[in-house]
Design a protein around this motif. Structure first.
Motif, short mmCIF file in Angstrom:
data_model
loop_
_atom_site.label_atom_id
_atom_site.label_comp_id
_atom_site.label_asym_id
_atom_site.label_seq_id
_atom_site.Cartn_x
_atom_site.Cartn_y
_atom_site.Cartn_z
N GLN A 453 0.81 -1.21 0.00
CA GLN A 453 0.00 0.00 0.00
C GLN A 453 0.85 1.27 0.00
O GLN A 453 0.32 2.37 0.12
N GLN A 454 2.16 1.11 -0.17
CA GLN A 454 3.07 2.26 -0.13
C GLN A 454 3.72 2.52 -1.50
O GLN A 454 4.91 2.76 -1.61
N THR A 455 2.88 2.44 -2.55
CA THR A 455 3.41 2.54 -3.92
C THR A 455 3.00 3.82 -4.65
O THR A 455 3.23 3.93 -5.86
N ALA A 456 2.41 4.78 -3.95
CA ALA A 456 2.05 6.05 -4.59
C ALA A 456 3.31 6.78 -5.05
O ALA A 456 4.41 6.48 -4.58
N PRO A 457 3.18 7.76 -5.96
CA PRO A 457 4.36 8.40 -6.55
C PRO A 457 5.41 8.89 -5.57
O PRO A 457 6.59 8.79 -5.85
N ARG A 458 5.02 9.45 -4.44
CA ARG A 458 6.01 9.96 -3.50
C ARG A 458 6.31 8.99 -2.36
O ARG A 458 7.03 9.33 -1.42
N GLN A 459 5.75 7.79 -2.44
CA GLN A 459 6.01 6.80 -1.40
C GLN A 459 7.21 5.94 -1.78
O GLN A 459 7.69 5.97 -2.92
N TYR A 460 7.67 5.15 -0.82
CA TYR A 460 8.98 4.52 -0.96
C TYR A 460 8.99 3.17 -1.68
O TYR A 460 10.04 2.73 -2.12
N ASN A 461 7.86 2.51 -1.77
CA ASN A 461 7.86 1.21 -2.44
C ASN A 461 7.75 1.42 -3.96
O ASN A 461 6.79 1.01 -4.60
N PHE A 462 8.76 2.06 -4.52
CA PHE A 462 8.73 2.39 -5.95
C PHE A 462 9.03 1.19 -6.84
O PHE A 462 8.88 1.26 -8.05
N LEU A 463 9.45 0.07 -6.24
CA LEU A 463 9.63 -1.16 -7.01
C LEU A 463 8.32 -1.91 -7.18
O LEU A 463 8.25 -2.89 -7.92
N SER A 464 7.28 -1.47 -6.47
CA SER A 464 5.95 -2.10 -6.52
C SER A 464 5.99 -3.54 -6.04
O SER A 464 5.31 -4.41 -6.58
N TYR A 465 6.75 -3.80 -5.01
CA TYR A 465 6.82 -5.14 -4.42
C TYR A 465 5.49 -5.45 -3.74
O TYR A 465 4.92 -4.60 -3.05
N ASN A 466 5.02 -6.67 -3.91
CA ASN A 466 3.72 -7.06 -3.36
C ASN A 466 3.76 -8.51 -2.93
O ASN A 466 3.81 -9.42 -3.75
N ASN A 467 3.78 -8.71 -1.61
CA ASN A 467 3.70 -10.05 -1.05
C ASN A 467 2.77 -9.99 0.16
O ASN A 467 3.11 -9.38 1.18
N PRO A 468 1.57 -10.58 0.05
CA PRO A 468 0.59 -10.47 1.14
C PRO A 468 1.10 -10.98 2.49
O PRO A 468 0.76 -10.40 3.53
N LYS A 469 1.93 -12.02 2.49
CA LYS A 469 2.47 -12.53 3.75
C LYS A 469 3.40 -11.50 4.39
O LYS A 469 3.37 -11.28 5.60
N VAL A 470 4.22 -10.86 3.57
CA VAL A 470 5.12 -9.82 4.07
C VAL A 470 4.31 -8.63 4.58
O VAL A 470 4.60 -8.08 5.65
N ASP A 471 3.28 -8.25 3.85
CA ASP A 471 2.40 -7.16 4.29
C ASP A 471 1.86 -7.43 5.69
O ASP A 471 1.93 -6.57 6.59
#
Length: 547
Positions: A453-471
């Motif tokens: 949920q931290q993938t907006a333009p000014r947020q830090y997850n700019f690699l768009s990593y998505n793993n529900p277990k990690v979340d």
């Protein structure tokens, strides 16, 4: 739990970090350019005067700590602004703008008692209204900040009186105190302006030890000692940051004694000792790691098998030996060894033959026998983008480029000025792959870096990593105060990320700093040598610049 002008032990007391002495920048000047500054003592006691001149590899983006997400901006803002709390030299949380604080037994309520003798640089008093305003802009979805996630967990911030606030949480938030190290900004300065585009983003008004004086874009920033600073006026009169993108030019200026401090590259660190006869050198492990990351919004970079193949083709030992020259270590996860959340993981495998097998299975093939692989019958190449001013990252990209050429992958390397790199390429997700680094906090909460949920333009997850277990694990870990339970969760995160990595982890570099010997009062501590900068001074006979 009441704290009044004392420290609260951090949970990661075994950590070490070098806070690099402010920034780096080059500035050439003659004492004739300045009028005489007060000099009132001999060589054995602190006197006011002189300037500290350093260099940064790129210009700052914002002189607003809520909007700035890059390290050059952070180093400058740290001299201008304060948070409610801060870390001391031994990684203990202690008071800053707060005079004392009290945390309820269940961790759901923090009471901050604010200092009453603090003024903004324009003379206005600092009050609870400024803390409330800072919180409000942090949780405003229109604010272009990467720091909102910690403050979204606040249920309510209530002003009790001008110098007392209470912060209420719905559920426990383990880094709750650390999050209030966020710099506080002045309500009266931003009132009536669009926060994202306010004039104060270039002409800041803070509470810190140094006041903004001037900013010549891409040249230098000048700060002046704040005579009303609540911890006492700094002895060093001017803090000057020069923008010098080329580290070799920085080093040349250091040798000419035009700079008082720079961050050294590994080859500069190993330079002939006579270069440093007027300088002391400091080396510390850091909470920083460098990685090669792919844009998962583009194909084939969204395929974990492709990333695995690329990692198998990279000889990390070659990269680390060639780039760090013994001043850092290989890293295979999101925490450096000095973090209490660190878990030792196996080193990466170097197997180019296996890498080729994976690529062939994904549809790569050298159709025209030119030595380069096509992807699904079409020519394939990608670009690694990194920032100007970092020889380590540039050299890493070049070494990786040669490694991937051996397995038939054509790679281009693009070096971009840092602020452009961040604002045009990273923020807009306009890249194939990047080499960049993270400087993380002492608390291991990295929700803002890897949560989906931290993938907006000014947020830090700019690699768009998505793993529900990690979340889920990041969500649970940040709401758990039991350190052993948190550690178990972070270990599980590292295990998952080892099998489903968000990027290709490369190395954790040491921080290497040169500092001119004329400065006195410098203390080397676990957190680094810059934490007590306001106590530094130059003996009267060695003052280089007068004002």
């Amino acid at each position: 739990m009441k704290v009044k002008n004392k420290t609260l032990k951090s949970k990661n007391n075994n950590c070490y970090l070098l806070i690099v002495i402010c920034s780096l920048f080059l500035f050439s000047c003659s004492s004739k350019e300045f009028q005489q500054q007060e000099i009132v003592s001999d060589n054995s006691s602190p006197v006011y005067g002189d300037a500290f001149i350093t260099a940064i590899g790129s210009d700052v983006s914002f002189m607003n700590p809520i909007l700035a997400s890059d390290s050059p901006s952070g180093s400058v803002n740290a001299m201008i602004f304060n948070g409610l709390i801060k870390y001391d030299e031994n990684f203990n949380l202690t008071c800053d703008l707060a005079e004392s604080f009290d945390v309820s037994d269940d961790g759901l309520i923090i009471t901050f008692n604010l200092r009453k003798n603090v003024k903004w640089h324009d003379g206005e008093p600092f009050t609870a209204k400024d803390v409330k305003f800072t919180y409000d802009v942090l949780v405003d979805t229109n604010t272009k900040t990467p720091y909102s996630s910690s403050f979204m967990l606040v249920k309510e911030l209530k002003i009790i009186d001008d110098y007392t606030i209470k912060v209420y949480y719905d559920r426990p938030f383990a880094p709750n105190l650390e999050s209030w190290g966020m710099s506080i900004v002045p309500e009266h300065v931003f009132r009536g302006h669009d926060f994202n585009d306010a004039p104060a983003n270039r002409r800041p008004v803070g509470t810190g030890p140094y006041k903004f004086e001037s900013w010549q874009t891409d040249q230098k920033i000048v700060l002046a000692a704040n005579p009303d600073y609540f911890e006492g006026k700094p002895f060093i009169s001017k803090y000057i940051i020069r923008v010098i993108p080329d580290s070799s030019v920085q080093f040349l200026e250091l040798r000419n004694e035009s700079l008082d401090s720079i961050t050294l590259t590994p080859d500069q660190w190993h330079a002939y000792e006579s270069f440093f006869k007027h300088y002391d050198k400091y080396r510390h492990p850091t909470f920083t790691f460098t990685f090669l990351g792919f844009n998962r919004l583009r194909k084939p970079f969204d395929n974990n098998e492709f990333q695995k193949a690329i990692e198998l083709a990279i000889n990390k030992k070659d990269v680390i030996d060639g780039v760090l020259l013994g001043t850092g270590i290989e890293i295979n996860g999101i925490y450096p060894p000095q973090s209490w959340a660190y878990k030792e993981l196996p080193n990466s495998e170097y197997n180019p033959e296996k890498a080729i097998e994976i690529l062939l299975s994904l549809g790569f093939k050298d159709i025209n026998n030119d030595g380069y692989l096509e992807y699904n019958g079409k020519p394939f190449e990608f670009t690694i983008t990194t920032n100007q001013g970092s020889k380590q990252r540039e050299l890493s990209a070049q070494i990786i480029q040669q490694h991937l050429k051996k397995i038939g992958i054509k790679v281009n390397v693009r070096i971009i000025e840092f602020s452009t790199f961040i604002n045009q390429y990273i923020a807009k997700r306009d890249f194939d792959a990047v080499i960049i680094g993270w400087s993380t906090t002492f608390d291991p909460d990295q929700y803002s870096l890897w949560h989906s949920q931290q993938t907006a333009p000014r947020q830090y997850n700019f690699l768009s990593y998505n793993n529900p277990k990690v979340d889920k694990l990041f969500e649970d870990a940040r709401t758990t105060f039991d350190i052993e339970k948190r550690k178990k969760m972070y270990h599980e995160i590292q295990d998952i990320m080892y099998e489903d990595p968000p990027c290709i982890f490369l190395y954790c570099p040491d921080s290497l700093t040169a500092l001119h010997k004329r400065f006195r009062g410098v203390k080397d501590a676990p957190i680094g040598v810059g934490y007590n900068f306001i106590e530094w001074w130059t003996p009267r006979s060695e003052i280089k610049y007068s004002f």
